[in-house]
Design an enzyme around this catalytic site. Sequence first.
Site, PDB file in Angstrom:
ATOM      1  N   GLY A  86      -1.923 -17.144  15.155  1.00 10.94           N
ATOM      2  CA  GLY A  86      -1.270 -16.469  14.040  1.00 10.94           C
ATOM      3  C   GLY A  86      -2.273 -15.692  13.202  1.00 10.94           C
ATOM      4  N   VAL A  87      -1.909 -14.466  12.848  1.00 16.84           N
ATOM      5  CA  VAL A  87      -2.856 -13.615  12.118  1.00 16.84           C
ATOM      6  C   VAL A  87      -3.215 -14.206  10.768  1.00 16.84           C
ATOM      7  CG1 VAL A  87      -1.079 -12.145  11.045  1.00 16.84           C
ATOM      8  CG2 VAL A  87      -3.363 -11.205  11.514  1.00 16.84           C
ATOM      9  N   ASP A  88      -2.295 -14.956  10.138  1.00 17.52           N
ATOM     10  CA  ASP A  88      -2.608 -15.570   8.848  1.00 17.52           C
ATOM     11  C   ASP A  88      -3.699 -16.624   8.999  1.00 17.52           C
ATOM     12  OD1 ASP A  88      -0.833 -17.120  10.361  1.00 17.52           O
ATOM     13  OD2 ASP A  88       0.205 -17.928   8.605  1.00 17.52           O
TER      14      ASP A  88
ATOM     15  N   ILE B 194       2.058 -10.916   4.125  1.00 16.10           N
ATOM     16  CA  ILE B 194       3.503 -11.099   4.303  1.00 16.10           C
ATOM     17  C   ILE B 194       3.708 -12.429   5.008  1.00 16.10           C
ATOM     18  CG2 ILE B 194       5.649 -10.104   5.164  1.00 16.10           C
ATOM     19  CD1 ILE B 194       4.255  -7.416   5.352  1.00 16.10           C
TER      20      ILE B 194
ATOM     21  N   ARG C  12       7.333 -15.456   1.254  1.00 12.03           N
ATOM     22  CA  ARG C  12       6.979 -14.537   0.179  1.00 12.03           C
ATOM     23  C   ARG C  12       5.985 -13.484   0.649  1.00 12.03           C
ATOM     24  NH1 ARG C  12       4.429 -17.274  -4.724  1.00 12.03           N
ATOM     25  NH2 ARG C  12       3.150 -18.236  -3.102  1.00 12.03           N
ATOM     26  N   LEU C  13       5.955 -12.397  -0.081  1.00 14.43           N
ATOM     27  CA  LEU C  13       4.909 -11.389   0.041  1.00 14.43           C
ATOM     28  C   LEU C  13       3.919 -11.619  -1.094  1.00 14.43           C
ATOM     29  CD1 LEU C  13       5.325  -7.561   0.567  1.00 14.43           C
ATOM     30  CD2 LEU C  13       3.961  -8.419  -1.332  1.00 14.43           C
ATOM     31  N   LYS C  14       2.658 -11.839  -0.746  1.00 17.56           N
ATOM     32  CA  LYS C  14       1.608 -12.007  -1.753  1.00 17.56           C
ATOM     33  C   LYS C  14       0.682 -10.799  -1.701  1.00 17.56           C
ATOM     34  CE  LYS C  14       1.729 -15.514   0.517  1.00 17.56           C
ATOM     35  NZ  LYS C  14       2.661 -16.007   1.576  1.00 17.56           N
TER      36      LYS C  14
ATOM     37  N   ASN D 179       6.064 -16.209   5.570  1.00 20.84           N
ATOM     38  CA  ASN D 179       7.422 -16.518   6.002  1.00 20.84           C
ATOM     39  C   ASN D 179       8.428 -16.495   4.860  1.00 20.84           C
ATOM     40  OD1 ASN D 179       7.131 -17.184   8.926  1.00 20.84           O
ATOM     41  ND2 ASN D 179       5.677 -18.675   8.114  1.00 20.84           N
TER      42      ASN D 179
END
Length: 272
Positions: free
Chosen positions: A116-118, A8, A12-14, A10
Amino acid sequence: MSTLLIDIGNTRLKWAWCDDGQPPATAGTLPTPWQHAGAATHAAPAERAALLGTWQRLAGGRAPSVWIANVAGPTLAAEVDALLAEAFGTVALQWVRTTAAHGSLVNGYREPTQLGVDRWVGSIGAHRWLPGQTLLIVTAGTATTLDIVTATPDGARFEGGLILPGLQLMLGTLARNTAQLPELDVLDTGAGAARAVRALGADNTHDAIAAGCLAAQAGAIERTWRVLAERGPVSCLLSGGARVAVANALAMPCEMHDNLVLLGLHAMAMPA
């Protein structure tokens, strides 16, 4: 059991779907170890609603395990949680958090949980398949992030990195805060703009804007790569929605991947 991976972001959801029995990928390359993938923009509810049918068809009546990395905040998290409940009922759900270490990868952030987790999960994915290498991991999304992973005797260390406005943010901000400059998007930063970056100039306003924003992105990446390369071999990995535009402007080698966050979630869900 099948596994659903969700990033998830900022904007889009991929997602990616991994079925049981898929052949393992080979270390030393950046694989795409899933058979189905897609994306939906947060601002388009119809796109997210369409995920229901797609996921249910792939599940075939069996609920998958679900691994999620979320940087978009609690509101989006609650919406995705509700979407998953509608699609599958009860699922084995893992909301991934940033930790001080994962396997042999140590988080070198001053406050590890503030990373950040991403960025953390993307680093896990890259390190999983390219162990023992110094990595410059670039994600060209809403923001452009540059993250550094270095090899250590016992594994690897996430050293930190840079965050700058993404290519689309740069283009949009320039247009909104000037009186007569047009607003461009990432699709406008094509071959003409890339040539202008390499030629250090453009002969029209459209390409001058596109080339200027591209040069800012490429300059940050190339400077970081040069500093790392002075210490030894370094591999640059590039992902994110603007990766092709940015790659075309770079004067150094890089390897592109569709989504390193999904690759990291895969590594966490299916450890070697």
